[in-house]
Structure formats: structure tokens, C-alpha cells
Scaffold this motif. Structure first.
Motif, mmCIF file in Angstrom:
data_model
loop_
_atom_site.group_PDB
_atom_site.id
_atom_site.type_symbol
_atom_site.label_atom_id
_atom_site.label_comp_id
_atom_site.label_asym_id
_atom_site.label_seq_id
_atom_site.Cartn_x
_atom_site.Cartn_y
_atom_site.Cartn_z
ATOM 1 N N VAL A 184 12.530 -8.823 0.724
ATOM 2 C CA VAL A 184 11.507 -7.784 0.726
ATOM 3 C C VAL A 184 11.385 -7.355 2.176
ATOM 4 N N LYS A 185 11.541 -6.052 2.425
ATOM 5 C CA LYS A 185 11.582 -5.566 3.811
ATOM 6 C C LYS A 185 10.541 -4.487 4.042
ATOM 7 N N VAL A 186 10.038 -4.464 5.271
ATOM 8 C CA VAL A 186 9.192 -3.386 5.763
ATOM 9 C C VAL A 186 9.868 -2.875 7.023
ATOM 10 N N ALA A 187 10.200 -1.592 7.049
ATOM 11 C CA ALA A 187 10.886 -0.973 8.184
ATOM 12 C C ALA A 187 12.185 -1.703 8.519
ATOM 13 N N GLY A 188 12.862 -2.231 7.507
ATOM 14 C CA GLY A 188 14.133 -2.911 7.716
ATOM 15 C C GLY A 188 14.025 -4.360 8.137
#
Length: 164
Positions: A59-63
Motif C-alpha cells: 500500500v503506497k502513498v506518493a510511491g
């Protein structure tokens, strides 16, 4: 005879190093060794199509990896996939109006969940549900849409104009 025995030992060591290298690459590409998660909180998200999303997918936020997929189950009432996301406690400031989408790493890579932050001052809490979701895009669907959609428009542009 001693030369043959040293050759066999050298060959055996070379094969052993090859297997060790393959094992190392296998753990690195499956993201098993890339992320160690401590305390976490769970978020839920509903998708109409999860594609090939697997357990422990990032699960990623901004990569940047912030968690992993804890479970993927089919909701019998709505016939949607209910995905549980396990987010590391260090990232407890994700706005509660954020959106979740399923993307693919590269052209044929593994799938992951991307959280796209919203602008709310309130953050998600344990057990909250992500309301805005975007399901996985299937390569077959895109190719089908391109083939069907481009036949009409490209064909009309290629036809010569009718003479009056």
C-alpha cells in the motif's frame, strides 16, 4: 586425481552460490524482505474488481510504501471485494477523504493499492472505510475498448470525402 576433486568442489560451490543468488532475488522481488511492519491500524476499501491483487501487496502513498494488504474477501451481499489494508502507525495522518486505487507496477508487474490523499483535516482511524475507490484496470478491457473504439473514428477519417 586431486585436480579432478578440486574441480568438483569448485563446481559445487558455483552451483550453491547460484541458488543463493536466486533465493535472494526471489525475496527481493516479492517484497517480503523489503518491508517490516510494526504496529498498524486497519482500513477497509471496497472494489468492484481487484484484478490480481494479492495478500501482502504494498500500500503506497506518493510511491512510498506505508502498509500492506491484509486480506481480500468477497462480500456476499454486495458482490464486491472487501480489501483490508494494514497501515503502519507511523502514517496516522492520512486524511479521511483520501481515495484508494489499484495500480500495476510496470506493464506486467504486481499490483498494489495506492492511497491518494485528500484535503480533510481529519485522519483515518482503525477500522475506517475508504469511500472513494478505483478498481483495477484489466489489460484485456483496455485493448478491447481501443479496438472497438478506434475502428469507428479511424475508419471515418481514412475514407475519402464524397464528391458532390
Amino acid at each position: 586425481m586431486a585436480q579432478r576433486q578440486s574441480f568438483q568442489i569448485g563446481t559445487g560451490l558455483f552451483i550453491l552460490l547460484g541458488f543463493a543468488a536466486l533465493a535472494y532475488l526471489a525475496t527481493q522481488t516479492t517484497s517480503v524482505a523489503n518491508f517490516s511492519q510494526g504496529e498498524s491500524y486497519d482500513l477497509k476499501a471496497r472494489f468492484t474488481n481487484v484484478g490480481q491483487l494479492k495478500l501482502r501487496a504494498p500500500v503506497k502513498v506518493a510511491g512510498v510504501r506505508v502498509g500492506s494488504v491484509a486480506s481480500v474477501v468477497l462480500e456476499p451481499d454486495k458482490l464486491d471485494a472487501l480489501v483490508t489494508l494494514s497501515i503502519d502507525k507511523r502514517f496516522d495522518k492520512i486524511p479521511d477523504d483520501s481515495a484508494a486505487a489499484i495500480f500495476t507496477s510496470g506493464l506486467l508487474g504486481d499490483q498494489y493499492v495506492a492511497l491518494q490523499p485528500g484535503g480533510s483535516p481529519d485522519a483515518f482511524k482503525n477500522g475506517d472505510e475508504v469511500v472513494l475507490t478505483q478498481s483495477s484496470m484489466q489489460l484485456e478491457e483496455l485493448i478491447g475498448k481501443y479496438l472497438v473504439g478506434s475502428g469507428d473514428k479511424a475508419g471515418d477519417a481514412a475514407k475519402p470525402a464524397a464528391k458532390p
